[in-house]
Enzyme design. Structure first.
Site, PDB file in Angstrom:
ATOM      1  N   GLY A 259      25.930 -45.494 -52.081  1.00  0.00           N
ATOM      2  CA  GLY A 259      25.648 -46.874 -52.464  1.00  0.00           C
ATOM      3  C   GLY A 259      24.509 -47.468 -51.655  1.00  0.00           C
ATOM      4  O   GLY A 259      24.254 -47.055 -50.530  1.00  0.00           O
TER       5      GLY A 259
ATOM      6  N   GLU B 121      29.803 -41.570 -45.678  1.00  0.00           N
ATOM      7  CA  GLU B 121      30.736 -40.462 -45.466  1.00  0.00           C
ATOM      8  C   GLU B 121      30.411 -39.252 -46.337  1.00  0.00           C
ATOM      9  O   GLU B 121      30.351 -38.119 -45.852  1.00  0.00           O
ATOM     10  CB  GLU B 121      32.162 -40.943 -45.746  1.00  0.00           C
ATOM     11  CG  GLU B 121      33.230 -39.899 -45.508  1.00  0.00           C
ATOM     12  CD  GLU B 121      34.617 -40.429 -45.795  1.00  0.00           C
ATOM     13  OE1 GLU B 121      35.585 -39.742 -45.450  1.00  0.00           O
ATOM     14  OE2 GLU B 121      34.734 -41.528 -46.376  1.00  0.00           O
TER      15      GLU B 121
ATOM     16  N   THR C  78      26.745 -47.191 -44.142  1.00  0.00           N
ATOM     17  CA  THR C  78      27.873 -47.513 -45.009  1.00  0.00           C
ATOM     18  C   THR C  78      28.400 -48.889 -44.657  1.00  0.00           C
ATOM     19  O   THR C  78      28.541 -49.218 -43.477  1.00  0.00           O
ATOM     20  CB  THR C  78      29.019 -46.489 -44.890  1.00  0.00           C
ATOM     21  OG1 THR C  78      30.186 -47.001 -45.565  1.00  0.00           O
ATOM     22  CG2 THR C  78      29.381 -46.196 -43.451  1.00  0.00           C
TER      23      THR C  78
ATOM     24  N   ASP D 139      31.325 -49.695 -45.133  1.00  0.00           N
ATOM     25  CA  ASP D 139      32.724 -49.499 -44.750  1.00  0.00           C
ATOM     26  C   ASP D 139      32.909 -49.322 -43.243  1.00  0.00           C
ATOM     27  O   ASP D 139      34.018 -49.483 -42.738  1.00  0.00           O
ATOM     28  CB  ASP D 139      33.300 -48.271 -45.460  1.00  0.00           C
ATOM     29  CG  ASP D 139      33.223 -48.382 -46.969  1.00  0.00           C
ATOM     30  OD1 ASP D 139      33.175 -49.519 -47.470  1.00  0.00           O
ATOM     31  OD2 ASP D 139      33.205 -47.338 -47.644  1.00  0.00           O
TER      32      ASP D 139
ATOM     33  N   ARG E  14      47.267 -73.457 -54.008  1.00  0.00           N
ATOM     34  CA  ARG E  14      47.493 -72.069 -54.384  1.00  0.00           C
ATOM     35  C   ARG E  14      47.265 -71.148 -53.186  1.00  0.00           C
ATOM     36  O   ARG E  14      46.575 -71.507 -52.239  1.00  0.00           O
ATOM     37  CB  ARG E  14      46.540 -71.650 -55.510  1.00  0.00           C
ATOM     38  CG  ARG E  14      46.783 -72.355 -56.829  1.00  0.00           C
ATOM     39  CD  ARG E  14      45.787 -71.888 -57.863  1.00  0.00           C
ATOM     40  NE  ARG E  14      45.998 -72.534 -59.153  1.00  0.00           N
ATOM     41  CZ  ARG E  14      45.218 -72.341 -60.212  1.00  0.00           C
ATOM     42  NH1 ARG E  14      44.174 -71.524 -60.125  1.00  0.00           N
ATOM     43  NH2 ARG E  14      45.476 -72.959 -61.346  1.00  0.00           N
TER      44      ARG E  14
ATOM     45  N   MET F  94      35.772 -54.566 -50.068  1.00  0.00           N
ATOM     46  CA  MET F  94      35.535 -53.124 -50.102  1.00  0.00           C
ATOM     47  C   MET F  94      35.898 -52.504 -48.752  1.00  0.00           C
ATOM     48  O   MET F  94      36.255 -53.202 -47.808  1.00  0.00           O
ATOM     49  CB  MET F  94      34.084 -52.850 -50.472  1.00  0.00           C
ATOM     50  CG  MET F  94      33.714 -53.326 -51.870  1.00  0.00           C
ATOM     51  SD  MET F  94      32.005 -52.979 -52.317  1.00  0.00           S
ATOM     52  CE  MET F  94      32.080 -51.198 -52.513  1.00  0.00           C
ATOM     53  N   GLY F  95      35.798 -51.191 -48.680  1.00  0.00           N
ATOM     54  CA  GLY F  95      36.139 -50.503 -47.448  1.00  0.00           C
ATOM     55  C   GLY F  95      36.831 -49.177 -47.674  1.00  0.00           C
ATOM     56  O   GLY F  95      37.005 -48.387 -46.754  1.00  0.00           O
ATOM     57  N   ARG F  96      37.288 -48.972 -48.911  1.00  0.00           N
ATOM     58  CA  ARG F  96      37.971 -47.731 -49.269  1.00  0.00           C
ATOM     59  C   ARG F  96      39.155 -47.484 -48.341  1.00  0.00           C
ATOM     60  O   ARG F  96      40.098 -48.258 -48.336  1.00  0.00           O
ATOM     61  CB  ARG F  96      36.989 -46.557 -49.267  1.00  0.00           C
ATOM     62  CG  ARG F  96      37.511 -45.356 -50.025  1.00  0.00           C
ATOM     63  CD  ARG F  96      36.450 -44.408 -50.499  1.00  0.00           C
ATOM     64  NE  ARG F  96      35.502 -43.997 -49.482  1.00  0.00           N
ATOM     65  CZ  ARG F  96      34.558 -43.087 -49.684  1.00  0.00           C
ATOM     66  NH1 ARG F  96      34.446 -42.504 -50.863  1.00  0.00           N
ATOM     67  NH2 ARG F  96      33.725 -42.762 -48.729  1.00  0.00           N
TER      68      ARG F  96
END
Length: 214
Positions: A10, A103, A125, A127, A162, A169-171
């Site tokens: 990405g 990765e 990354t 992440d 609410r 993201m981060g997997r």
């Protein structure tokens, strides 16, 4: 020496800055020649290259994305992929590769190194899930954007009474969640590295409803 450069996976802020720094440093201080491989590992697999000299990297510092393009091509999943890369590097007289990626990209770089290809990996990354480095570039920007989103949602949650859930993201890594959650004042932060009790989470959510606190 002739060095190949590629970007895989990405895109994120900083890719063009790294490409520019590698080329400028290599040319000015070491007299290296550079060649860019297009679209990640597809480039060396298909010998698809583009010129990468001082002129090519001029003006790209503030630009997002990557001038080399990217993809998720994995030569380890292609029959004869490693040999094709080695043959193409030899034909192009490329002595070493600079692989900029996360990765998956660096995993391929490691395997290629084990097969005799000279590779240097640059950790990229959002992440932040790579070892041997404190922060990967792209991570800071992701945290700032996620934190801004959480800040904006506080007023919406309060106005409508609410509880809002923000998924980032981060997997398999919770770095973005924990950094942005703490900075944004999240009431509950759930990360994949830590087991949680859904009943306890529901109890926390209910307590926020009772106090009308967002």
């Amino acid at each position: 020496m002739r060095v190949g450069v590629l970007t895989g996976g990405g895109d994120c802020p900083g890719l063009n800055a790294v490409i520019r720094a590698v080329v400028r440093k290599g040319v000015a201080e070491y007299g290296y020649d550079f060649v860019g491989f297009r679209d990640g590992w597809r480039g060396p697999l298909e010998a698809d290259t583009q010129a990468l000299d001082i002129q090519a990297v001029r003006g790209i510092l503030p630009r997002g994305g990557t001038i080399l393009g990217s993809s998720r091509t994995n030569p380890m999943k292609i029959d004869g992929g490693v040999e094709r890369i080695r043959e193409n590097l030899a034909k192009l007289e490329v002595d070493a590769l600079v692989a900029i990626g996360g990765e998956d990209t660096l995993g391929v770089a490691t395997r290629l190194y084990e097969h005799g290809v000279q590779v240097i990996g640059v950790p990229k990354t959002i992440d932040n899930d790579l070892g041997a480095t404190d922060y990967t570039f792209g991570f800071d920007t992701a945290v700032n954007i996620a934190t801004e989103a959480i800040d904006r949602l506080h007023t919406t949650a309060e106005s409508h009474r609410r509880v809002l859930i923000v998924e980032v993201m981060g997997r398999h890594a919770g770095w973005i969640a924990i950094h942005s959650g703490m900075a944004g004042g999240a009431n509950v932060i759930l990360i994949p590295e830590q087991q949680f009790d859904i009943e306890q989470v529901c109890a926390w959510v209910e307590s926020r409803f009772r106090t009308n606190y967002a």
